[in-house]
Design a protein around this motif. Structure first.
Motif, mmCIF file in Angstrom:
data_model
loop_
_atom_site.group_PDB
_atom_site.id
_atom_site.type_symbol
_atom_site.label_atom_id
_atom_site.label_comp_id
_atom_site.label_asym_id
_atom_site.label_seq_id
_atom_site.Cartn_x
_atom_site.Cartn_y
_atom_site.Cartn_z
ATOM 1 N N ALA A 1 -1.981 0.632 -3.156
ATOM 2 C CA ALA A 1 -1.838 2.083 -3.101
ATOM 3 C C ALA A 1 -1.693 2.537 -1.650
ATOM 4 O O ALA A 1 -2.462 2.111 -0.787
ATOM 5 N N VAL A 2 -0.724 3.384 -1.370
ATOM 6 C CA VAL A 2 -0.562 3.921 -0.010
ATOM 7 C C VAL A 2 -1.445 5.142 0.194
ATOM 8 O O VAL A 2 -1.640 5.577 1.336
ATOM 9 N N ARG A 3 -1.957 5.700 -0.878
ATOM 10 C CA ARG A 3 -2.965 6.759 -0.877
ATOM 11 C C ARG A 3 -3.562 6.763 -2.279
ATOM 12 O O ARG A 3 -3.053 6.122 -3.184
ATOM 13 N N ASN A 4 -4.658 7.444 -2.474
ATOM 14 C CA ASN A 4 -5.244 7.499 -3.807
ATOM 15 C C ASN A 4 -4.241 8.066 -4.810
ATOM 16 O O ASN A 4 -3.580 9.073 -4.523
ATOM 17 N N PRO A 5 -4.093 7.456 -5.984
ATOM 18 C CA PRO A 5 -3.244 8.048 -7.020
ATOM 19 C C PRO A 5 -3.719 9.453 -7.370
ATOM 20 O O PRO A 5 -4.922 9.733 -7.407
ATOM 21 N N LEU A 6 -2.756 10.330 -7.646
ATOM 22 C CA LEU A 6 -3.045 11.698 -8.061
ATOM 23 C C LEU A 6 -3.022 11.756 -9.583
ATOM 24 O O LEU A 6 -2.055 11.337 -10.216
ATOM 25 N N SER A 7 -4.068 12.285 -10.170
ATOM 26 C CA SER A 7 -4.199 12.338 -11.630
ATOM 27 C C SER A 7 -3.297 13.406 -12.227
ATOM 28 O O SER A 7 -2.955 14.409 -11.581
ATOM 29 N N TRP A 8 -2.967 13.226 -13.501
ATOM 30 C CA TRP A 8 -2.253 14.254 -14.248
ATOM 31 C C TRP A 8 -3.063 15.539 -14.351
ATOM 32 O O TRP A 8 -2.510 16.616 -14.611
ATOM 33 N N MET A 9 -4.382 15.464 -14.133
ATOM 34 C CA MET A 9 -5.232 16.647 -14.184
ATOM 35 C C MET A 9 -5.241 17.420 -12.872
ATOM 36 O O MET A 9 -5.808 18.507 -12.799
#
Length: 486
Positions: free
Chosen positions: A88-96
Motif C-alpha cells: 500500500a502506498v497509503r492506507n486504503p480508503l474505505s467505501w464508507m
C-alpha cells in the motif's frame, strides 16, 4: 472442496465449501477500521492480509480433503492504492469514507448537465463519496504524491489477490463502478475526464477475463499455508457473490441483503436506464457476459441497528423480543435510517442525508424506537426495489434476516414470499460457485437453490404496514427538501 474467503469491511471470514453447497470449518476475525475527522475511514492493508492469513490457515488446517482452489470475495468500492509489488502506498480508503462529500455535492450541481448526471448517462452508475471517482478526485486535489508512488488504483479483492499471486488485475464486477461500460467491459474515457482524473487512467487495471483464475505464488502459498500453484479465483465482489450464494442467478431474480449495508439488486439482460432512475446505484458485470446485476446499495443496514442497540445497552440477541413488544407502526414512532456520515447512495445520492426519528413521546419505549428503525430499513429496501422495477422471485440474506422477526417484517412489507438460504455464508458460497465454473467443473446450481426456506407474508400485517410505507416516502421527500435547503 474450495476454501472461500470473504474480506468484509470489519470482519474477514473463511469456510470450506463442498460441491453440494454446504459449508464447514468456519472461521472469522476482525480487521481494523481507522477513523478520523471529517468522516475519514481507512484500513491497513497489512492488517487485512493478516486477517486473511489467520482465517485461511485455521480453516485449511481442519480440511479432511484436498483444497481444489481458493475463492475470494470482498467489500467493493473504496480506493486501494498499491505499488507494483502490492504494498500500500497509503492506507486504503474505505467505501464508507466521507472526505469527498463536498466534491460529490459539487458534481451534483447543474441538473441534467451536472457531472453526476453525465457520468450516469455514460456508465449507468451513480457516484457517491466512497466510490473510486470521488476518492481519486479528492486525492488528486489534496494528495497527488500518492499517485506518483502507485502502480494500481484498485479495490480490496484485487489488493489481496496481488499479494497472494503477484498479479495486477481486477474483477469486472469491482471495476464496473463508476467508469466501466459494462457491455464492452472497457473504461469510458469521457467519464474519467468529467471527474477530472483522466491523467491517472493508467492506474486502472484492465478487467480480467470472465473465466480467469490465478495461482498462489511462493509468498501467497506461505501466507495461506497451501501448496504453491493452488488456483485462486477472485470475485465477484461481495454484493453479487451474496446473490449467487442465496440462490439468485437468473434474469428477473432479486436479492435483498440486510448486512452492514443494505443492498437491493436484480439480475437482468437489459442495461437500459429507466427514465425514473435518479443518478444512483450501479450496473455490475457478472461472470456471464450477457447478464448484468442492477444494484441499489444503501449505505446503512444492520450497522444502524447495531448503533441503536448499543445506545440502549442491548445486543442483537434482543432484537426478536423487541420487535415482538412493539406492533406494526411502532406506536406512532417513525424513522429514516440514513445514519452514515457519508449520506446516502441509493436509490438517490445525497452526501447530506441524515437519519431521524419522529413521533416520539414519553410513552415511547425502546422497543418502539428499535421497531421504527427496523421498519425504515425494510421500507428503504422496498423503495430501492420499486425504483428498480423488480417483480420477480426475491431472496434475502445477511445478518438482518437471521432474526426471524426482521425477516418476517421484510416479507410483510414487500407483500410477497421471500427465500432465505439455509447457509449463512452466502458470500463465500457464491464465490465458490463462480470458482468452480471458472475451473471448468460447474456445480448443480438448481440443487443449490433448493437449500432455501420460503417465508410467506402475513397479509394482515402487510395491510397495516402499507400506510407506514406511504408515510415513510412522505417523510423522505420532506427530509430531502430540508437537507438541501439553500
Amino acid at each position: 472442496m474450495i476454501l472461500g474467503i470473504d474480506i468484509g469491511t470489519s470482519v474477514t471470514k473463511a469456510a470450506l465449501i463442498d460441491r453440494d453447497g454446504t459449508s464447514h470449518n468456519h472461521a472469522s476475525t476482525n480487521s481494523a477500521l481507522i477513523t478520523g475527522p471529517n468522516g475519514h475511514v481507512e484500513q491497513d492493508l497489512d492488517d487485512v492480509m493478516d486477517s486473511v492469513a489467520r482465517v485461511a490457515r485455521e480453516v485449511a488446517h481442519a480440511a479432511s480433503e484436498p483444497i481444489e482452489a481458493v475463492a475470494l470475495t470482498a467489500q467493493g468500492d473504496g480506493l486501494w492504492l498499491r505499488d507494483a509489488e502490492g504494498a500500500a502506498v497509503r492506507n486504503p480508503l474505505s467505501w464508507m469514507d466521507a472526505r469527498a462529500s463536498d466534491i460529490v455535492a459539487r458534481w451534483g450541481e447543474g441538473g441534467a448537465d451536472s457531472v453526476t448526471d453525465r457520468v450516469f448517462r455514460l456508465t449507468g452508475s451513480g457516484v457517491f463519496p466512497g466510490c473510486h471517482a470521488a476518492l481519486l478526485a479528492w486525492l488528486a486535489e489534496h494528495e497527488p504524491e500518492s499517485f506518483e508512488k502507485a502502480a494500481v488504483a484498485g479495490y480490496c479483492a484485487d489488493a489481496v489477490l496481488q499479494r497472494l499471486t503477484g498479479e495486477i488485475t481486477v474483477d469486472a464486477s469491482d471495476a464496473s463502478l463508476p467508469f466501466l461500460d459494462v457491455r464492452t467491459r472497457e473504461y469510458v474515457d469521457e467519464a474519467l475526464e468529467l471527474c477530472g482524473i483522466a491523467n491517472w487512467r493508467h492506474l486502472l487495471p484492465a478487467p480480467a477475463p470472465v473465466d480467469a483464475t490465478f495461482s498462489l505464488d511462493a509468498a501467497g502459498a506461505e501466507l495461506l499455508g497451501l501448496p504453491l500453484g493452488t488456483p485462486v479465483s477472485s470475485g465477484p465482489y461481495d454484493l453479487q457473490a451474496c446473490s449467487f450464494g442465496a440462490g439468485a442467478e437468473h434474469a428477473g431474480d432479486g436479492t435483498v441483503i440486510i448486512g452492514t449495508t443494505l443492498a437491493c439488486q436484480v439480475f437482468t439482460h437489459d442495461t437500459t436506464n429507466k427514465p425514473e432512475f435518479e443518478p444512483a446505484g450501479m450496473w455490475l458485470c457478472t461472470p456471464d457476459p450477457d447478464l448484468y446485476l442492477r444494484v441499489m446499495p444503501s449505505m446503512v443496514g444492520t450497522a444502524g441497528l447495531d448503533w441503536l442497540l448499543s445506545m440502549f445497552q442491548l445486543t442483537p440477541s434482543d432484537l426478536t423480543r423487541l420487535l415482538d413488544e412493539s406492533p406494526a407502526g411502532a406506536n406512532g414512532v417513525r424513522a429514516l435510517s440514513f445514519l452514515s456520515p457519508a449520506g446516502e447512495r441509493a436509490p438517490f445520492v445525497d452526501p447530506l442525508a441524515r437519519g431521524q426519528f419522529t413521533g416520539l413521546t414519553i410513552a415511547s419505549t425502546r422497543a418502539d424506537v428499535v421497531r421504527a428503525l427496523c421498519e425504515s430499513v425494510v421500507f428503504a429496501a422496498r423503495h430501492c426495489l420499486e425504483v428498480l422495477g423488480f417483480d420477480g422471485e426475491l431472496s434475502a440474506s445477511g445478518g438482518g434476516v437471521r432474526s426471524s422477526a426482521w425477516a418476517q417484517l421484510l416479507a410483510d412489507v414487500m407483500g410477497r414470499p421471500i427465500w432465505i438460504p439455509h447457509e449463512a455464508q452466502v458470500g463465500i458460497r457464491g464465490a465458490a460457485q463462480v470458482a468452480w465454473k471458472r475451473l471448468g467443473t460447474p456445480v448443480d446450481t438448481d440443487a443449490w437453490r433448493t437449500q432455501r426456506t420460503r417465508l410467506d407474508p402475513n397479509l394482515d400485517a402487510h395491510a397495516a404496514l402499507e400506510a407506514g410505507y406511504r408515510e415513510y416516502l412522505a417523510d423522505l421527500a420532506a427530509a430531502r427538501a430540508q437537507w438541501n435547503r439553500a
